[in-house]
Structure formats: C-alpha cells, structure tokens
Design a protein around this motif. Sequence first.
Motif, PDB file in Angstrom:
ATOM      1  N   ALA A 177       0.829  -1.204   0.000  1.00 44.37           N
ATOM      2  CA  ALA A 177       0.000   0.000   0.000  1.00 44.37           C
ATOM      3  C   ALA A 177       0.863   1.254   0.000  1.00 44.37           C
ATOM      4  O   ALA A 177       0.520   2.261  -0.632  1.00 44.37           O
ATOM      5  N   ALA A 178       2.005   1.202   0.686  1.00 40.09           N
ATOM      6  CA  ALA A 178       2.929   2.343   0.672  1.00 40.09           C
ATOM      7  C   ALA A 178       3.477   2.573  -0.727  1.00 40.09           C
ATOM      8  O   ALA A 178       3.633   3.715  -1.167  1.00 40.09           O
ATOM      9  N   GLY A 179       3.783   1.478  -1.437  1.00 38.13           N
ATOM     10  CA  GLY A 179       4.243   1.610  -2.812  1.00 38.13           C
ATOM     11  C   GLY A 179       3.189   2.244  -3.697  1.00 38.13           C
ATOM     12  O   GLY A 179       3.496   3.097  -4.551  1.00 38.13           O
ATOM     13  N   ALA A 180       1.933   1.859  -3.481  1.00 39.73           N
ATOM     14  CA  ALA A 180       0.843   2.466  -4.247  1.00 39.73           C
ATOM     15  C   ALA A 180       0.711   3.953  -3.933  1.00 39.73           C
ATOM     16  O   ALA A 180       0.506   4.776  -4.834  1.00 39.73           O
ATOM     17  N   ALA A 181       0.843   4.308  -2.661  1.00 37.78           N
ATOM     18  CA  ALA A 181       0.757   5.714  -2.273  1.00 37.78           C
ATOM     19  C   ALA A 181       1.879   6.519  -2.915  1.00 37.78           C
ATOM     20  O   ALA A 181       1.658   7.645  -3.396  1.00 37.78           O
ATOM     21  N   ALA A 182       3.079   5.953  -2.937  1.00 42.02           N
ATOM     22  CA  ALA A 182       4.210   6.643  -3.565  1.00 42.02           C
ATOM     23  C   ALA A 182       3.953   6.878  -5.041  1.00 42.02           C
ATOM     24  O   ALA A 182       4.165   7.983  -5.565  1.00 42.02           O
ATOM     25  N   ALA A 183       3.482   5.850  -5.744  1.00 47.80           N
ATOM     26  CA  ALA A 183       3.210   5.983  -7.174  1.00 47.80           C
ATOM     27  C   ALA A 183       2.064   6.956  -7.433  1.00 47.80           C
ATOM     28  O   ALA A 183       2.106   7.756  -8.374  1.00 47.80           O
ATOM     29  N   LYS A 184       1.056   6.926  -6.588  1.00 45.60           N
ATOM     30  CA  LYS A 184      -0.103   7.812  -6.753  1.00 45.60           C
ATOM     31  C   LYS A 184       0.297   9.277  -6.674  1.00 45.60           C
ATOM     32  O   LYS A 184      -0.218  10.122  -7.422  1.00 45.60           O
ATOM     33  N   HIS A 185       1.228   9.599  -5.803  1.00 46.40           N
ATOM     34  CA  HIS A 185       1.572  10.992  -5.563  1.00 46.40           C
ATOM     35  C   HIS A 185       2.841  11.453  -6.280  1.00 46.40           C
ATOM     36  O   HIS A 185       3.110  12.657  -6.307  1.00 46.40           O
ATOM     37  N   LEU A 186       3.600  10.512  -6.880  1.00 46.32           N
ATOM     38  CA  LEU A 186       4.883  10.898  -7.472  1.00 46.32           C
ATOM     39  C   LEU A 186       5.040  10.525  -8.942  1.00 46.32           C
ATOM     40  O   LEU A 186       5.840  11.136  -9.649  1.00 46.32           O
ATOM     41  N   SER A 187       4.309   9.531  -9.419  1.00 42.97           N
ATOM     42  CA  SER A 187       4.454   9.135 -10.823  1.00 42.97           C
ATOM     43  C   SER A 187       3.500   9.940 -11.699  1.00 42.97           C
ATOM     44  O   SER A 187       2.567  10.588 -11.217  1.00 42.97           O
ATOM     45  N   ARG A 188       3.732   9.891 -13.003  1.00 46.27           N
ATOM     46  CA  ARG A 188       2.819  10.560 -13.934  1.00 46.27           C
ATOM     47  C   ARG A 188       1.455   9.873 -13.900  1.00 46.27           C
ATOM     48  O   ARG A 188       1.378   8.636 -13.890  1.00 46.27           O
ATOM     49  N   PRO A 189       0.364  10.625 -13.898  1.00 47.12           N
ATOM     50  CA  PRO A 189      -0.964  10.016 -13.823  1.00 47.12           C
ATOM     51  C   PRO A 189      -1.264   9.050 -14.959  1.00 47.12           C
ATOM     52  O   PRO A 189      -2.068   8.132 -14.796  1.00 47.12           O
ATOM     53  N   ASP A 190      -0.631   9.257 -16.119  1.00 46.70           N
ATOM     54  CA  ASP A 190      -0.913   8.391 -17.267  1.00 46.70           C
ATOM     55  C   ASP A 190       0.104   7.266 -17.414  1.00 46.70           C
ATOM     56  O   ASP A 190       0.190   6.637 -18.480  1.00 46.70           O
ATOM     57  N   ALA A 191       0.859   6.973 -16.359  1.00 49.12           N
ATOM     58  CA  ALA A 191       1.865   5.900 -16.424  1.00 49.12           C
ATOM     59  C   ALA A 191       1.202   4.562 -16.749  1.00 49.12           C
ATOM     60  O   ALA A 191       0.244   4.163 -16.087  1.00 49.12           O
ATOM     61  N   GLN A 192       1.744   3.879 -17.765  1.00 52.29           N
ATOM     62  CA  GLN A 192       1.138   2.623 -18.213  1.00 52.29           C
ATOM     63  C   GLN A 192       2.101   1.441 -18.239  1.00 52.29           C
ATOM     64  O   GLN A 192       1.664   0.295 -18.288  1.00 52.29           O
TER      65      GLN A 192
END
Length: 337
Positions: free
Chosen positions: A118-133
Amino acid sequence: MAKMLVLTEPDLRKIVRLDASAVACVEDAFAALATKPVVMPPILRLDIAEYRGEVDVKTAYVPGVDGFAIKVSPGFFDNPKLGLPSLNGLMILLSSKTGLVEALLLDNGYLTDVRTAAAGAAAAKHLSRPDAQVAAIFGAGIQARLQLEALTLVRPIKQVRIWARDPAKADTAARELTSSLRIEVEAVSAPHEACDGADIIITTTPSEQPILKAEWIRPGQHITAMGSDSEHKNEIEPAVLTQVIYIADSVAQTRRLGELHHAIQAGLIAPDRSFGELGQVIARQIPGRESRDAITLCDLTGTGVQDTAIATLARCRAVEAGAGRAIDTQELTGGTP
C-alpha cells in the motif's frame, strides 16, 4: 472486564485485503507523520548473519488514535531453500490510554506485506505521472507481486516487465500475474531491458549490491525502492540519487539504512542535506513531481506508523465482522471472573 482479541493469518486475510481502503489507511498514516506529533522511535534490529536473518521491531504512537502497534518482523532470506517463507512475524496492538494488550495479530507477516504494498501504491499515486502505463518490477517474490497489484489500484498499468536473478521465478510470476491481473506481464533476461521505456520502476529485492544503474534512468520515470530496509542492503546505484527528486518515507531512517544512506556514504550527497518525505507530499506541504520530465524516487524503508495504521484497521474490521477469538485477560494470569 478487559478482553484481548486474537486473530490468526486466515482471520486477517478475510477482513484485510490489498484494496483502496488499505492504500488510504497507509496514506493517512504518512500524512500523520507530517502533520501530527507522532512518536516513532528508531527501528530495533537484530542481525543473525549466520543464517542470513534479521529481526526488526517497529512501533509508533499517533495522537488521536486509540491504539498503537508493536511489530516483530523476522526476515530469513535463505528460508525458500528450506521450503519456508522469507518473512513472518506478528503485531501486538495496545491501548494508547492504558497500555493493555487489545489485540494479538498472528499474521505471519501478512499485514506487513499489505501495508508495504500500500505504501508503494501511495508513492506511485503521488509521485508518478498520472498516465503511467508501463511498469518494471525487480524481483519475483511476494512483495514484487503485491507491489504490482497495488500499483494497478492507482495507475492505468497495461504492460509490465519483470526481472529477477532466478529466471524461472520471473517466468512463473509473469505468467501468474498476467492471469490474475489481466494485463500483459513479461519476464525479461536483463534488468536494463525491464527499465527500457518503463514509466514506473519498482525494486523489491534484498540485494546488497545495486541492481538499478544510473545509466538506465530516463526523464519522466518514477522509482519506488522498497528493499533497502537495513544498512547492508542496496538496490539503487548511489549516483541515481543525484539525478532525481528524492522523497523518503522517513528521512531519519533513510539516512541510516535506506538508499540515501549509501549515497551519503559514497560522498555523493551531503549528510546534512534536507529532503522531503512522502507524508509531506500527501499532505500537500511540498510538491512531489514538479514536471512531466522530472524523475522521482521514493525510498521506502518501512515505518512504525504504517504498522499502527494497519493493525488498527485490522482490529476495527475484526470487531465489525465478529472475527477472531476474544480472551479474557484474566485467563492469561490464572485469575477468575
């Protein structure tokens, strides 16, 4: 009369899943670190080098939360050779008001797995590009699988490449994840192949030598590094940290045992340089990704506040579901009602 709730791993698997609510629970925990006077002592760790083992003890008190968890988390990384899991352990939830034990969570590391993913998901949610595929996963163990599953909760992932030192494990993980997540997951033979064209890179190994090289990093990528949770572990080449917007789960921890620790030791980053934390990004106290081409890296070493959050969630869910076994504390001392 005081009662203690005892929950086993099967009980917990029924009531706590890796879903949006688990991600929100961990997000709130990180935000508390940034906005409340959380009491979180340094990690206590016992190393047992002879058997490639370690035991971490983590805890945190969050003002306003009725309970706090103490987690004992052993990691013995040769266990798979014996047909045993690498991780196990338990959590104890105590009352913040009285110190009495309210719940014993015999989770065998399951709750740790959930809160880490869940921490990894939170990191990606707030730091990666929204359209990351496109995602690259380093490792093929339980956490590699869970990190990808969690990632799909927050980003529209369509293609994944997995690399692991054991090609057979990577092949198996790719096949099973393709089936369970219904997205294209491919095992690759070299780590740089996984990184090529990836929007998000996640490292999930106990490696003691860097497996992600600076020369493979490209503009726009996000990196979540979650394997370096002790001083001797090092997944990310220290030079990478000079190229990125660096965010820690806890800077106090990552200076001692995260990827930041190795960059400082290498003389690439000043020991007193300040960095932001994931909770500050979640609480919108600081920006995370500043542009589409920025490169972000979140250094996750695992915090006690995550354990208190997931243990509190588990107890609440158990009470709602009537799960587990309630024991009168007097039974434990031989007292009578």
